[in-house]
Design an enzyme around this catalytic site. Structure first.
Site, PDB file in Angstrom:
ATOM      1  N   GLY A  29      -5.344  -3.219  16.443  1.00  0.00           N
ATOM      2  CA  GLY A  29      -6.379  -2.684  15.041  1.00  0.00           C
ATOM      3  C   GLY A  29      -6.748  -4.455  14.469  1.00  0.00           C
TER       4      GLY A  29
ATOM      5  CB  CYS B 185     -17.294  24.339  30.321  1.00  0.00           C
ATOM      6  SG  CYS B 185     -18.637  23.266  31.297  1.00  0.00           S
TER       7      CYS B 185
ATOM      8  CB  CYS C 212     -15.594  23.800  34.726  1.00  0.00           C
ATOM      9  SG  CYS C 212     -14.785  22.397  33.345  1.00  0.00           S
TER      10      CYS C 212
END
Lengths: 334, 366
Positions: A35, A244, A247
């Site tokens: 980080g 979706c 799909c």
């Protein structure tokens, strides 16, 4: 050096070996201090600043001749900049490229984390525009470096608190700040906060490159990455009401696609590879045709039109014109 | 209609072919040669070299041709080429005292050793469009005379004789000069790095900053000590030889600004310097750079740092036009993932706002 690279007149993967070593040193330091933003001598690249020069340099430094490279932008392999970067490495390094997440060993990304869980033999390289999570709170680098050194993140907590006081919730939806390994607050790059949980305890190595700002940082595999929040206001990700349209995937990030000028919308997977894999496996959303890859796979305008036609004539379809708001829902705990 | 962003690859290739076609323009008009650009667009070529940080007139001219005359695009091409060049060493510091100057003017002395040499300048021309230029024709031959062999000492050295101007520290071979293209820039940056950043910086940006100091945003009371333009020799010491050998010549523009300094507890009142240097003929850039260099030395002289031109982080982080144009223009890349996140947030906040408005109305009714 392979034939491809020899043909271009440039070293393998464009950068000279000294530069690659310099970048690798920065990457190793980044991995050692998760980080932490490691300054590195970012080179001028043949693509513009702000278009992925940091990610490209990291990828060039870690790429080997046997790697398989995937490049995505907004989750898609076929957005113009992803195409451009993939071609760049195909040309300068001659490496194999793929659009399939599972096949790739190195994935360079802008603004998304793939939906498919990554493995320990994969590296995810993020393109980062502004690496400094505190930048919009404190414009000076000299100050923000001091704040990181002291672990002084009060500014950020006050900002999040003020959001809650004003709006009732945190008003940051992407580039949502995270704390890495209990120490540094880090900008996960402008991925939607939906993707933040995927960065946590990820099996793959995650590298972040910011070319213009000359910073590299890293999240090593299995590192604790916590999205900043409060006990009484826990971090939540976006959820979508409907699956979706192509799909039928649920629990994935969806793009809103405007269908017409009368408020019609559809929501489809932002991760195009994920969507295609699912359709190949036989999953069908309410707007998908019979051809497994019809709308997206070769989807130019013509196919798009056909989808609409099919969809209009399909009386079984639940709603001929999706309402503008139907795709989204409440936020949920990750 | 669902227009997926598929087939981007063919679209990109076609777009680039169209770009090449447009660059050529009307094929019935003869094509520009690189030599024509190098010889007749000299100031543009010079600027591409300066901001591209690479002294190579032919390459800069070619970049300008490829970039259809777009300055920043040409700088981009030159920089992307420069970054791949191997570094085999650092030249000796150039000696501008020995410059064969084609122009040398000072605004602080009426006459001085070496004289005032106007040279080719737009100054004092009337900016009237010369329609005769539209027709081709050879200009009159300029007057010629023997070059003066007189040395041209720097004006600052004349002031130095009276100790009226700050002394520059002598070069220390043990302290290598920084290079921000090889090392990440760290703040506070040394003057070497600041000057490098300004020399590469966008002329327009540096000009505006210099101008702002004249208008009171970090006032430094400048005088143009001297501007000189001419050729200098570059020398290099190969390790195996141990002595300097000339590598060639280049044209430079140098500007030294002289500014007032009232003095501090440690230093007596004296004049201080601001320095500007550009490849080729870059008088405007060198002057603006000298103003900003002096403004950036505010902390060194214990002056209050209040104006943008005095703020090192602000100036150095934003003076590079490649970085600026890249980041501004990246906004045309797709952002639909982030925008989707914002859409969702704004819709939710609007819904909450409307719900809140109804509650308020109810409360008012009660």
């Amino acid at each position: 050096m392979n034939e491809h690279a020899q043909a271009t007149g440039y070293n393998f993967a464009y950068l000279d070996e000294q530069t690659k070593r310099m970048i690798r040193r920065a990457i190793l330091k980044g991995i050692a201090i998760p980080g932490y933003q490691v300054p590195f001598a970012s080179r001028e690249m043949p693509m513009p600043y702000g278009w992925g020069t940091g990610g490209v340099q990291v990828t060039a430094a870690i790429l080997g001749p046997d790697d398989v490279l995937k490049v995505i932008d907004q989750g898609s392999d076929d957005t113009t900049n992803a195409v451009s970067i993939r071609k760049f490495f195909a040309r300068t390094a001659g490496v194999a490229t793929t659009t399939k997440t599972v096949e790739a060993t190195v994935i360079q990304t802008r603004h998304r984390v793939p939906e498919t869980a990554l493995r320990s033999d994969q590296v995810l390289v993020y393109q980062v525009p502004i690496p400094e999570p505190l930048r919009y709170l404190e414009p000076r680098e000299t100050e923000t470096r001091k704040l990181h050194a002291l672990g002084e993140y009060g500014l950020m907590h006050v900002k999040l608190y003020e959001d809650i006081a004003r709006h009732g919730h945190v008003a940051t939806t992407y580039a949502y700040p995270v704390e890495v390994a209990g120490r540094y607050v880090m900008d996960p790059s402008p991925v939607p906060k939906f993707d933040n949980p995927k960065i946590d305890d990820c099996e793959a190595l995650q590298l972040f490159g910011a070319g213009r700002e000359k910073r590299i940082y890293a999240v090593p595999p299995h590192t604790k990455v916590r999205s900043l929040d409060f006990e009484d206001h826990p971090f939540r990700v976006q959820t979508f009401k409907d699956p979706c349209a192509l799909c039928a995937a649920e629990g994935v990030y969806l793009d809103e696609v405007v269908l017409d000028d009368r408020g019609g919308r559809m929501f489809v997977c932002s991760d195009t590879d994920y969507c295609e894999e699912r359709r190949e496996a036989g999953h069908r959303g309410h707007l998908a045709g019979d051809d497994p890859l019809s709308p997206v796979g070769r989807g130019r305008v013509a196919e798009g039109d056909r989808v609409r036609e099919e969809h209009k004539s399909d009386s079984a379809s639940p709603s001929p014109r999706p309402s503008p708001h139907r795709g989204e829902g409440e936020e949920a705990l990750p | 209609m669902y227009v997926a962003v598929k087939g981007g690859e063919a679209a990109i290739d076609n777009a680039h072919a169209l770009l090449d076609h447009e660059r050529r323009g009307d094929p019935s008009v003869p094509e520009l040669s690189v030599a024509q650009i190098r010889e007749q667009m000299t100031l543009l070529v010079d600027r591409v070299m300066t901001e591209g940080s690479l002294y190579d007139p032919d390459l800069a001219a070619l970049a300008l041709k490829q970039a259809r005359g777009d300055l920043i695009e040409a700088v981009f091409l030159v920089r992307a080429f420069r970054t791949t060049l191997p570094r085999f060493g650092t030249s000796e510091p150039i000696d501008t005292d020995t410059m064969r100057a084609i122009r040398r003017v000072s605004a602080i002395y009426k006459d001085l050793p070496g004289g005032q040499v106007l040279g080719p300048t737009f100054d004092y021309t009337h900016r009237l469009i010369d329609f005769a230029l539209a027709a081709e024709g050879e200009p009159e031959r300029p007057a010629e005379s023997q070059a003066a062999s007189e040395v041209m000492p720097h004006v600052a050295s004349l002031l130095d004789g009276e100790r009226l101007i700050e002394r520059e520290p002598a070069a220390d071979p043990n302290i290598p000069v920084g290079d921000l293209t090889r090392e990440p820039l760290d703040f506070p940056a040394g003057r070497d790095l600041r000057l490098q950043a300004l020399a590469r910086g966008d002329e327009g940006f540096v000009l505006a900053l210099g101008y702002s100091t004249q208008r009171g945003f970090g006032r430094t009371h400048p005088f143009t000590g001297e501007i000189r333009i001419g050729d200098v020799e570059i020398e290099f010491v190969p390790e195996e030889l141990g002595f300097a050998v000339p590598l060639g010549e280049m044209t430079l523009t140098e500007c030294e600004m002289v500014t007032q300094f009232t003095g501090s507890a440690a230093q007596p009142p004296q004049f201080t310097r601001g320095y500007g240097l550009a490849f080729g003929r870059g008088e405007r850039k060198a002057m603006a750079m000298a103003l900003v260099d002096r403004a950036l030395r505010a902390r060194e002289f214990g002056e209050e740092v209040a104006a943008p031109a005095q703020d090192e982080e602000f100036v150095l982080s934003h003076c590079d036009n490649l970085q600026a144009t890249g980041f501004v223009e990246h906004l045309k890349l797709p952002h639909y993932v982030d925008f989707q996140a914002e859409l969702e947030l704004v819709r939710r906040m609007r819904a909450e706002h409307e719900a809140g408005g109804q509650t308020d109305a109810l409360e008012a009714a009660e």
